[in-house]
Design an enzyme around this catalytic site. Structure first.
Site, PDB file in Angstrom:
ATOM      1  CB  ILE A   2      -0.949   0.013   1.214  1.00 22.73           C
ATOM      2  CG1 ILE A   2      -1.823  -1.237   1.216  1.00 22.73           C
ATOM      3  CG2 ILE A   2      -1.801   1.285   1.197  1.00 22.73           C
ATOM      4  CD1 ILE A   2      -2.732  -1.361   2.439  1.00 22.73           C
ATOM      5  N   PRO A   3       1.127   1.845  -1.157  1.00 20.79           N
ATOM      6  CG  PRO A   3       0.894   2.688  -3.325  1.00 20.79           C
ATOM      7  CD  PRO A   3       0.296   1.698  -2.352  1.00 20.79           C
ATOM      8  CB  CYS A   4       2.041   5.233   2.749  1.00 18.99           C
ATOM      9  SG  CYS A   4       3.170   4.060   3.506  1.00 18.99           S
ATOM     10  CG  HIS A   5       6.719   4.448  -1.233  1.00 22.11           C
ATOM     11  ND1 HIS A   5       5.954   3.298  -1.117  1.00 22.11           N
ATOM     12  CD2 HIS A   5       7.150   4.484  -2.521  1.00 22.11           C
ATOM     13  CE1 HIS A   5       5.933   2.673  -2.289  1.00 22.11           C
ATOM     14  NE2 HIS A   5       6.652   3.374  -3.152  1.00 22.11           N
TER      15      HIS A   5
END
Length: 159
Positions: free
Chosen positions: A125-128
């Protein structure tokens, strides 16, 4: 169940519960998260597949994950995390853009940022991929250095 893998951002602990990935944790690992850990199982099929996909991601062979996920969280957090999944590999979005996609004003950016920071399944889950409104790297639970490494893997060192 859980396992540990090496990665370009340090050791990662992959956590599975009831057939879904519930957490990907950066080292140093904490055991006081409230999430069930169970025992170590390096051969658990869900963990093996998660490790395989992460390995492919880190060498540039995978741009979209296909894993069963159960990150928990509040309804709002889950809505934010679902929007994060819409930010594709090599792209970024701002906290305000995510708020807007959720039908909120930019004033909700802070709430989006808090939910983003509580994402228990980073990378997948690409919070970056979420950045500040001025294009700067802002907060990351794994540390800004890791965020920069992840973005560089995806964007040919734009950050």
């Amino acid at each position: 169940m859980w396992t540990v893998i090496d990665s370009p951002v340090g050791e990662l602990r992959l956590v599975e519960h009831h057939g879904a990935i519930t957490a990907i944790e950066f080292s140093p690992f904490r055991n006081d998260t409230g999430r069930p850990l169970g025992g170590r199982d390096d051969a658990h099929p869900v963990l093996v597949e998660c490790a395989r996909q992460l390995g492919a991601y880190f060498v540039g062979e995978l741009t979209e994950f296909d894993l069963p996920l159960d990150p928990g969280g509040t309804d709002f957090q889950r809505r934010v995390w679902a929007e994060l999944l819409e930010v594709k590999h090599g792209e970024t979005a701002t906290y305000g853009e995510i708020a807007h996609r959720l039908g909120m004003t930019a004033a909700a950016s802070r709430a989006v940022g808090l939910a983003n920071g509580r994402n228990p399944v980073p990378i997948v889950i690409p919070c970056h991929r979420i950045i500040g409104s001025n294009g700067s790297l802002t907060g990351y639970a794994g540390g800004l250095e890791r965020k920069q490494v992840l973005l560089n893997l995806e964007t040919d060192s734009l950050f």
